[in-house]
Design a protein around this motif. Sequence first.
Motif, PDB file in Angstrom:
ATOM      1  N   ALA A 172       0.828  -1.042  -0.005  1.00  0.00           N
ATOM      2  CA  ALA A 172      -0.026  -0.009  -0.130  1.00  0.00           C
ATOM      3  C   ALA A 172       1.049   1.111   0.023  1.00  0.00           C
ATOM      4  CB  ALA A 172      -1.013  -0.002   1.262  1.00  0.00           C
ATOM      5  N   THR A 173       0.258   2.137  -0.521  1.00  0.00           N
ATOM      6  CA  THR A 173       1.259   3.852  -0.553  1.00  0.00           C
ATOM      7  C   THR A 173       0.529   4.449   0.902  1.00  0.00           C
ATOM      8  OG1 THR A 173      -0.763   4.798  -1.330  1.00  0.00           O
ATOM      9  CG2 THR A 173       0.791   3.924  -3.046  1.00  0.00           C
ATOM     10  N   HIS A 223       5.153   2.380  -2.818  1.00  0.00           N
ATOM     11  CA  HIS A 223       4.419   1.239  -2.059  1.00  0.00           C
ATOM     12  C   HIS A 223       5.277   0.809  -0.981  1.00  0.00           C
ATOM     13  CE1 HIS A 223       1.226   1.713  -5.149  1.00  0.00           C
ATOM     14  NE2 HIS A 223       0.585   0.747  -4.646  1.00  0.00           N
TER      15      HIS A 223
END
Length: 330
Positions: free
Chosen positions: A24-25, A62
Amino acid sequence: MLEFVGLNERSELVYRSLLSLGAATPAVLGERLSLPVPLIRHALAGLEAAGLAAASASLADHYVAAPPGVALAPALSQRRHELHEAERAVEALAEEYRRNGAAVSGVADLVEVVTGVSAVRHRFEQIQLGTEEELLALVTDAPVAVRAEENDAEDIVVARGVIHRTVLSRASLAESQVVAQLALALGRGQQVRVADSVPTKLIIADRTLAMVPLRRLASPGEPAALLVRAPGLLEALIGLFEQCWRLAFPVRFSSDGGLPVEELADQPDHVDLQIVSLLLAGLTDASVAKQLDLGLRTVQRRVQRLMVLTGVTTRMQLGWHAYEKGWVAR
């Protein structure tokens, strides 16, 4: 939960989110956790430093979480080593204490007098937090140093799965907040009984250590307590508790009543169960009304409704019917 590796609550939330998302960012994590992106990046930096997360090699901006089994294993191993060393140090200190105590008195390690509110409170907390399997308690209507609502250690011990059996004196039910604390205790699996009278306050941890208050031993107004490790005295105190337990009345009601919603139309609700339990424990209608913050007429009306529901004409019959229906424990 992961404080032992240096993570605060925010960092742990970010790590758990990464585990569930895979990658995930910071922006996605911020939206998921309702946190500003700068705080997310700060948490990610801490996770990288701890070896719990890393920037993705294939996805720009990410982050991915390191497998918990791999990332946390070194810290767990170090914590086990530290705990083992601490146990060895405690054993060495205990042995030294026994040797020095034996030189002064043959019972130095068997009984100990603790005086003062702070000291009694501290030892009471220590005994609870040190319990591993079973905690037995007698409770009267006169707190020595810690009131029921102040006993935070009890919550920790119960959460660990320690068996907790308590006998309350009926007079203690008149204390403020006791019924609310009783409902909470029963709701989380503690075993509680009510007796007409309880001879003394008492707490026994794992049947190896007991604490009993001493009256008027210290200066006026200053509480004192006796810590007992002597096997013979412990057996007597355990016997006292078990006798009180056998003679006491089981109380079984919880904050939600413990009944399926679809049965509520033909069954008593949780307030009815509380009323029946307290009446069977010996409280008057007025005392029940006070404890449950109800009007006296409300209590009497509910009792009358239960009598109609069960088809009985006396309260004695209602008590018998409550047992047969399983509303309260035998």
